[in-house]
Design an enzyme around this catalytic site. Structure first.
Site, mmCIF file in Angstrom:
data_model
loop_
_atom_site.group_PDB
_atom_site.id
_atom_site.type_symbol
_atom_site.label_atom_id
_atom_site.label_comp_id
_atom_site.label_asym_id
_atom_site.label_seq_id
_atom_site.Cartn_x
_atom_site.Cartn_y
_atom_site.Cartn_z
ATOM 1 N N CYS A 32 -1.042 -21.774 8.522
ATOM 2 C CA CYS A 32 -1.725 -22.594 7.518
ATOM 3 C C CYS A 32 -3.017 -23.176 8.099
ATOM 4 C CB CYS A 32 -0.791 -23.675 6.968
ATOM 5 S SG CYS A 32 -1.413 -24.430 5.442
ATOM 6 N N HIS A 75 4.191 -20.954 5.542
ATOM 7 C CA HIS A 75 4.827 -21.721 6.613
ATOM 8 C C HIS A 75 6.197 -21.163 6.989
ATOM 9 C CE1 HIS A 75 2.232 -25.392 6.843
ATOM 10 N NE2 HIS A 75 1.921 -25.050 5.605
ATOM 11 N N GLU A 134 7.978 -22.163 9.491
ATOM 12 C CA GLU A 134 8.795 -23.289 9.970
ATOM 13 C C GLU A 134 9.395 -24.087 8.820
ATOM 14 O OE1 GLU A 134 4.947 -25.328 9.075
ATOM 15 O OE2 GLU A 134 5.601 -23.335 9.700
#
Length: 265
Positions: free
Chosen positions: A95, A220, A222
């Site tokens: 990002c 993302h 994560e």
């Protein structure tokens, strides 16, 4: 021995904890390091096998998303970063991190010309911050994406529209440096949303350098590591139970971190 990961922090990056957790779950040792501690030589890039630029809003995106942080890296850490790139190591930008590595010219870095900015992430076509899940097709052989075909991950950005001139777009396709493309898939179909969330040219969600070892992606991983983070997990849960199947615990985002760890085994 566990590979060591350095996760950049400071000045508005805000996803370092989740990123470190992903690498730790995957079997790495992760250190969150403020960029000033690298500048002051309290930590050394060469002590690590993996570098990660996480998501966030560095410097408030005031001079363009990822631009000021990229300049900080270029002005103070460029020599060490160049040496890191020349070794058999990995880098990921997620990002805001994707915007940083793009502004730094770490991707696409045609003909290994690292440092020359050749693509851009500009304001979403909607001119709004977008936070939702997307589906992507893996279209490269990057070590980060091995064994993955369709990838579902969330996005959260206001400047994620990938842009390139026609010449560089042709090179990206020719060199197979387009790592991820937005497509219609299980999540976008479930949510009844368009495949491409931001108007990215050629539906591009992520690219690599020519080696595939440096990956920049806007979604993302994560934030998509666990089954119960999926927006359709209640539906899938009932489906698995009715088919007498064991419920998974992990989602595809975790595999990206596992692939990085596996690369060094």
């Amino acid at each position: 021995m566990k590979p060591k990961v350095l996760i950049f922090s400071g000045y508005g990056l805000n996803s370092e904890e989740e990123t470190a957790y992903g690498f730790t779950l995957a079997g790495a040792r992760a250190d969150i390091v403020h960029i000033n501690d690298l500048v002051d030589k309290k930590f050394k890039l060469n002590d690590y096998q993996i570098l990660s630029f996480p998501g966030g809003f560095a410097y408030g995106d005031d001079t363009g998303a990822g631009n000021a942080y990229a300049n900080k890296v270029r002005n103070h850490l460029w020599e060490g970063l160049q040496k890191f790139i020349l070794r058999d190591k990995l880098i990921i930008g997620i990002c805001n991190g994707c915007q940083i590595v793009s502004n730094l010219g770490l991707v696409p870095a045609f003909e290994k010309n690292y440092g020359s900015r050749q693509v851009a992430l500009i304001h979403n076509e909607s001119a709004r911050l977008i936070t939702r899940w997307t589906d992507m097709k893996v279209t490269s052989n990057s070590p980060w994406l091995m064994g993955i075909d369709i990838l579902s991950l969330p996005i959260a950005h206001g400047e994620g529209k990938f842009f390139s001139d026609e010449k560089n777009l042709k090179l990206l396709n020719k060199n197979k440096q387009i790592a991820l493309r937005y497509v219609k898939g299980p999540i976008s179909n479930y949510l009844s949303v368009a495949a491409n969330p931001n108007g990215s040219i050629d539906n591009i969600a992520g690219i690599t350098d020519e080696t595939g070892k440096i990956l920049g992606l806007m979604p993302h991983p994560e934030r998509g590591m666990f089954f119960n983070q999926l927006p359709n997990w209640p539906f899938l849960k009932e489906k698995y139970l009715r088919e007498n199947k064991k419920l998974p615990t992990a989602a595809q985002g975790l595999q990206i971190f596992k692939n990085a760890v596996q690369y060094f085994k």
